[in-house]
Every structure is written in structure tokens, then in C-alpha cells.
Scaffold this motif. Structure first.
Motif, PDB file in Angstrom:
ATOM      1  N   LEU A   1       0.672  -2.320   1.891  1.00  0.00           N
ATOM      2  CA  LEU A   1       1.763  -1.479   1.418  1.00  0.00           C
ATOM      3  C   LEU A   1       2.540  -0.868   2.577  1.00  0.00           C
ATOM      4  O   LEU A   1       3.724  -0.557   2.431  1.00  0.00           O
ATOM      5  CB  LEU A   1       1.210  -0.385   0.500  1.00  0.00           C
ATOM      6  N   LEU A   2       1.904  -0.705   3.722  1.00  0.00           N
ATOM      7  CA  LEU A   2       2.610  -0.238   4.910  1.00  0.00           C
ATOM      8  C   LEU A   2       3.596  -1.289   5.395  1.00  0.00           C
ATOM      9  O   LEU A   2       4.697  -0.980   5.853  1.00  0.00           O
ATOM     10  CB  LEU A   2       1.608   0.083   6.020  1.00  0.00           C
ATOM     11  N   GLU A   3       3.218  -2.561   5.289  1.00  0.00           N
ATOM     12  CA  GLU A   3       4.032  -3.642   5.833  1.00  0.00           C
ATOM     13  C   GLU A   3       5.100  -4.144   4.874  1.00  0.00           C
ATOM     14  O   GLU A   3       6.000  -4.876   5.289  1.00  0.00           O
ATOM     15  CB  GLU A   3       3.126  -4.823   6.214  1.00  0.00           C
ATOM     16  N   GLY A   4       5.005  -3.787   3.606  1.00  0.00           N
ATOM     17  CA  GLY A   4       5.936  -4.392   2.675  1.00  0.00           C
ATOM     18  C   GLY A   4       6.275  -3.508   1.499  1.00  0.00           C
ATOM     19  O   GLY A   4       5.976  -2.315   1.472  1.00  0.00           O
ATOM     20  N   PRO A   5       6.919  -4.074   0.490  1.00  0.00           N
ATOM     21  CA  PRO A   5       7.375  -3.314  -0.669  1.00  0.00           C
ATOM     22  C   PRO A   5       6.230  -2.993  -1.627  1.00  0.00           C
ATOM     23  O   PRO A   5       5.073  -3.318  -1.369  1.00  0.00           O
ATOM     24  CB  PRO A   5       8.380  -4.270  -1.323  1.00  0.00           C
ATOM     25  N   ALA A   6       6.583  -2.357  -2.728  1.00  0.00           N
ATOM     26  CA  ALA A   6       5.585  -2.027  -3.746  1.00  0.00           C
ATOM     27  C   ALA A   6       4.956  -3.294  -4.297  1.00  0.00           C
ATOM     28  O   ALA A   6       5.588  -4.354  -4.343  1.00  0.00           O
ATOM     29  CB  ALA A   6       6.249  -1.232  -4.872  1.00  0.00           C
ATOM     30  N   ARG A   7       3.699  -3.171  -4.709  1.00  0.00           N
ATOM     31  CA  ARG A   7       2.970  -4.314  -5.253  1.00  0.00           C
ATOM     32  C   ARG A   7       2.230  -3.891  -6.515  1.00  0.00           C
ATOM     33  O   ARG A   7       1.904  -2.726  -6.702  1.00  0.00           O
ATOM     34  CB  ARG A   7       1.957  -4.842  -4.229  1.00  0.00           C
ATOM     35  N   THR A   8       1.958  -4.887  -7.357  1.00  0.00           N
ATOM     36  CA  THR A   8       1.157  -4.637  -8.546  1.00  0.00           C
ATOM     37  C   THR A   8      -0.322  -4.645  -8.170  1.00  0.00           C
ATOM     38  O   THR A   8      -0.707  -5.103  -7.079  1.00  0.00           O
ATOM     39  CB  THR A   8       1.403  -5.711  -9.611  1.00  0.00           C
ATOM     40  N   ALA A   9      -1.149  -4.150  -9.093  1.00  0.00           N
ATOM     41  CA  ALA A   9      -2.592  -4.158  -8.849  1.00  0.00           C
ATOM     42  C   ALA A   9      -3.108  -5.575  -8.679  1.00  0.00           C
ATOM     43  O   ALA A   9      -3.977  -5.839  -7.836  1.00  0.00           O
ATOM     44  CB  ALA A   9      -3.313  -3.468 -10.018  1.00  0.00           C
ATOM     45  N   GLY A  10      -2.561  -6.516  -9.463  1.00  0.00           N
ATOM     46  CA  GLY A  10      -2.988  -7.904  -9.357  1.00  0.00           C
ATOM     47  C   GLY A  10      -2.677  -8.499  -7.996  1.00  0.00           C
ATOM     48  O   GLY A  10      -3.502  -9.214  -7.418  1.00  0.00           O
ATOM     49  N   GLU A  11      -1.487  -8.206  -7.473  1.00  0.00           N
ATOM     50  CA  GLU A  11      -1.113  -8.712  -6.150  1.00  0.00           C
ATOM     51  C   GLU A  11      -2.024  -8.134  -5.069  1.00  0.00           C
ATOM     52  O   GLU A  11      -2.480  -8.856  -4.171  1.00  0.00           O
ATOM     53  CB  GLU A  11       0.345  -8.359  -5.862  1.00  0.00           C
ATOM     54  N   LEU A  12      -2.291  -6.838  -5.155  1.00  0.00           N
ATOM     55  CA  LEU A  12      -3.155  -6.210  -4.161  1.00  0.00           C
ATOM     56  C   LEU A  12      -4.580  -6.740  -4.251  1.00  0.00           C
ATOM     57  O   LEU A  12      -5.247  -6.914  -3.228  1.00  0.00           O
ATOM     58  CB  LEU A  12      -3.133  -4.690  -4.348  1.00  0.00           C
ATOM     59  N   ALA A  13      -5.042  -7.010  -5.470  1.00  0.00           N
ATOM     60  CA  ALA A  13      -6.390  -7.555  -5.644  1.00  0.00           C
ATOM     61  C   ALA A  13      -6.499  -8.934  -5.010  1.00  0.00           C
ATOM     62  O   ALA A  13      -7.470  -9.231  -4.298  1.00  0.00           O
ATOM     63  CB  ALA A  13      -6.740  -7.621  -7.126  1.00  0.00           C
ATOM     64  N   ARG A  14      -5.508  -9.788  -5.259  1.00  0.00           N
ATOM     65  CA  ARG A  14      -5.530 -11.140  -4.672  1.00  0.00           C
ATOM     66  C   ARG A  14      -5.495 -11.082  -3.150  1.00  0.00           C
ATOM     67  O   ARG A  14      -6.226 -11.809  -2.471  1.00  0.00           O
ATOM     68  CB  ARG A  14      -4.348 -11.955  -5.198  1.00  0.00           C
TER      69      ARG A  14
ATOM     70  N   SER B   1     -11.865  -8.488  -7.211  1.00  0.00           N
ATOM     71  CA  SER B   1     -11.532  -8.651  -8.623  1.00  0.00           C
ATOM     72  C   SER B   1     -10.542  -7.576  -9.060  1.00  0.00           C
ATOM     73  O   SER B   1     -10.462  -6.505  -8.450  1.00  0.00           O
ATOM     74  CB  SER B   1     -12.793  -8.540  -9.480  1.00  0.00           C
ATOM     75  N   PRO B   2      -9.771  -7.843 -10.138  1.00  0.00           N
ATOM     76  CA  PRO B   2      -8.844  -6.825 -10.648  1.00  0.00           C
ATOM     77  C   PRO B   2      -9.538  -5.530 -11.025  1.00  0.00           C
ATOM     78  O   PRO B   2      -8.993  -4.441 -10.824  1.00  0.00           O
ATOM     79  CB  PRO B   2      -8.226  -7.509 -11.877  1.00  0.00           C
ATOM     80  N   GLN B   3     -10.769  -5.624 -11.572  1.00  0.00           N
ATOM     81  CA  GLN B   3     -11.494  -4.421 -11.958  1.00  0.00           C
ATOM     82  C   GLN B   3     -11.836  -3.574 -10.740  1.00  0.00           C
ATOM     83  O   GLN B   3     -11.695  -2.344 -10.739  1.00  0.00           O
ATOM     84  CB  GLN B   3     -12.773  -4.799 -12.711  1.00  0.00           C
ATOM     85  N   THR B   4     -12.286  -4.241  -9.673  1.00  0.00           N
ATOM     86  CA  THR B   4     -12.614  -3.517  -8.441  1.00  0.00           C
ATOM     87  C   THR B   4     -11.366  -2.898  -7.841  1.00  0.00           C
ATOM     88  O   THR B   4     -11.375  -1.741  -7.386  1.00  0.00           O
ATOM     89  CB  THR B   4     -13.275  -4.463  -7.428  1.00  0.00           C
ATOM     90  N   ALA B   5     -10.261  -3.648  -7.845  1.00  0.00           N
ATOM     91  CA  ALA B   5      -9.008  -3.135  -7.306  1.00  0.00           C
ATOM     92  C   ALA B   5      -8.544  -1.909  -8.075  1.00  0.00           C
ATOM     93  O   ALA B   5      -8.049  -0.940  -7.484  1.00  0.00           O
ATOM     94  CB  ALA B   5      -7.937  -4.219  -7.355  1.00  0.00           C
ATOM     95  N   SER B   6      -8.720  -1.930  -9.391  1.00  0.00           N
ATOM     96  CA  SER B   6      -8.308  -0.793 -10.218  1.00  0.00           C
ATOM     97  C   SER B   6      -9.038   0.473  -9.816  1.00  0.00           C
ATOM     98  O   SER B   6      -8.445   1.557  -9.725  1.00  0.00           O
ATOM     99  CB  SER B   6      -8.549  -1.108 -11.691  1.00  0.00           C
ATOM    100  N   GLY B   7     -10.328   0.342  -9.553  1.00  0.00           N
ATOM    101  CA  GLY B   7     -11.102   1.506  -9.122  1.00  0.00           C
ATOM    102  C   GLY B   7     -10.625   2.037  -7.781  1.00  0.00           C
ATOM    103  O   GLY B   7     -10.501   3.257  -7.589  1.00  0.00           O
ATOM    104  N   HIS B   8     -10.363   1.141  -6.854  1.00  0.00           N
ATOM    105  CA  HIS B   8      -9.874   1.565  -5.541  1.00  0.00           C
ATOM    106  C   HIS B   8      -8.509   2.236  -5.652  1.00  0.00           C
ATOM    107  O   HIS B   8      -8.258   3.277  -5.011  1.00  0.00           O
ATOM    108  CB  HIS B   8      -9.769   0.358  -4.604  1.00  0.00           C
ATOM    109  N   LEU B   9      -7.631   1.666  -6.447  1.00  0.00           N
ATOM    110  CA  LEU B   9      -6.298   2.235  -6.593  1.00  0.00           C
ATOM    111  C   LEU B   9      -6.350   3.619  -7.234  1.00  0.00           C
ATOM    112  O   LEU B   9      -5.592   4.517  -6.852  1.00  0.00           O
ATOM    113  CB  LEU B   9      -5.421   1.301  -7.417  1.00  0.00           C
ATOM    114  N   SER B  10      -7.253   3.811  -8.181  1.00  0.00           N
ATOM    115  CA  SER B  10      -7.397   5.131  -8.810  1.00  0.00           C
ATOM    116  C   SER B  10      -7.803   6.177  -7.781  1.00  0.00           C
ATOM    117  O   SER B  10      -7.294   7.304  -7.768  1.00  0.00           O
ATOM    118  CB  SER B  10      -8.440   5.066  -9.927  1.00  0.00           C
TER     119      SER B  10
END
Length: 225
Positions: free
Chosen positions: A26-39, A44-53
Motif C-alpha cells: 500500500l505504500l508503493e501503490g494505490p488502494a487494494r482490495t482484501a483479495g488483492e492483498l491476500a494474493r 488465505s482471504p480469511q487470514t488477510a481479513s484478520g490482519h486487515l482488521s
């Protein structure tokens, strides 16, 4: 002075490898969805969701809702500055690390120009006597002030803001400094407006335009094959 417990909390949020990877993206680029950040983080999307929260609760991220999509971005320029400062402590990357050439050449680092082109811009400004190194970053010379004002940058407005004027931001692919801070952001915005540079479709990548080749050569003596 922040309380040590609060400082430790922020450090723990940044210190997790998956969360650090998300913040770096996110420092290097524009906004991203949770799915993009997870990939991109390889989780996994579930793990990413916890981190994002956790990052949202810690005040490091904010989220914008557009229709069915939620886009995550850094909460503020203060967060970006803190991450930039931490990048200075990162050890030199081994030679075996492969950085994709388009990103190595030019990209945005939050809101300022990075990569080979960003470093060349900083060094070109220094060679022409427009920019000089000072203890806490860069400073414009009187000639440099006239130069960037001629490009359309309001230097007085930048000095009135609370953001650091011109930071030395260590470039993660070049291992040399590009211009960060308020000046770096303002110069990058003007280069986009002048159409010297343009965004690549994939996000943080930037390309040099025909107008940009002519402008960099004419104004700073910078040329690329």
C-alpha cells in the motif's frame, strides 16, 4: 512522547511479516482490495481479513466502500512517512532478488516518484544545483526554487504544511535516495499533469512518456535509450 505500550503496539502491528507486506504494497501503490492483498502476501482471504482488521483498529489503514468492494489504503501521510523511515533500516537486498524491470525503472512510492527514474530525478536536481543534501533530507537552493516554481509547484504552500518538506527516501530497488516528502509528492503530481509520466494499468508502475523524455533531457540533461 508516545507511551511505550502504544509504541510497542504499533511495532507489533508492523512487525508481522504478512502485515508488513500489506503495508509495503500500500505504500508503493494505490488502494487494494482484501483479495488483492491476500494474493500478494500469499495468504488465505480469511487470514488477510484478520490482519486487515488489526491494521484498521490500530489506525494504520482506512477502508473505502464502493459498491460491493472495499478498498484499503494507508490511513495517512504520517503512516507513509513512518514506513519510509523504517525502510532506511532494511538491509541491502541480495543480488539474486529479481525486481521486475518496469517497477525497477519507475513506480510511485506512496505519492512520490521512485525507481531508476525517481533516483535520476533527485540526482539530476542535485547536479544542476537545484537541490542540496542537508542533515534531515534535501533543501531547494534559490535557483532550485525558481526551477520547480517554473514547473508549476507552489513552494510557499509546501513550506506552510506540516509534512516534512523534502525527505531522503531510500529506494528499495536502487538503494539510493529519491525525493520524498511534500516536495517529492508535488513534483510527481506536476510530472503527471505535464504528461511527462503516466501510470501503468497494473497499479503503482509508471512509464516515461515521449514528452517526458524530451522534458527530462531539456531541463535536467537526463536521457534514456
Amino acid at each position: 512522547m508516545p507511551h511505550p505500550i502504544d509504541l510497542a503496539l504499533i511495532a507489533s502491528l508492523i512487525g508481522d511479516p504478512a502485515r508488513a507486506g500489506m503495508l509495503s504494497r500500500l505504500l508503493e501503490g494505490p488502494a487494494r482490495t482484501a483479495g488483492e492483498l491476500a494474493r500478494e502476501a500469499g495468504i488465505s482471504p480469511q487470514t488477510a481479513s484478520g490482519h486487515l482488521s488489526r491494521l484498521l483498529d490500530g489506525g494504520l489503514l482506512r477502508v473505502e466502500v464502493q459498491g460491493r468492494h472495499r478498498y484499503y489504503r494507508l490511513a495517512s501521510a504520517d503512516v507513509a512517512r513512518a514506513l519510509e523511515a523504517l525502510n532506511v533500516l532494511v538491509p541491502t537486498r541480495p543480488a539474486s532478488v529479481d525486481v521486475p524491470q518496469p517497477l525497477r525503472f519507475a513506480r510511485t512510492c506512496y505519492d512520490h516518484l521512485a525507481g531508476t527514474l525517481g533516483v535520476a530525478l533527485a540526482e539530476g536536481l542535485e547536479r544542476r544545483g537545484y537541490l542540496e543534501s542537508v542533515e534531515d533530507g534535501f533543501a531547494l537552493t534559490p535557483t532550485g526554487t525558481r526551477f520547480v516554481e517554473a514547473l508549476g509547484v507552489d513552494v510557499q504552500a509546501l513550506t506552510r504544511g506540516r509534512r516534512a518538506f523534502a525527505r531522503r527516501c531510500l529506494d528499495w530497488s536502487e538503494r539510493r535516495a529519491h525525493v520524498g516528502g511534500a516536495l517529492g509528492a508535488a513534483l510527481t503530481e506536476r510530472l503527471f499533469t505535464l504528461r511527462w509520466i503516466a501510470r501503468r494499468p497494473e497499479g503503482r508502475g509508471v512509464r516515461l512518456t515521449v514528452e517526458g523524455r524530451r522534458g527530462f533531457d531539456r531541463e535536467l540533461g537526463l536521457s534514456w535509450p
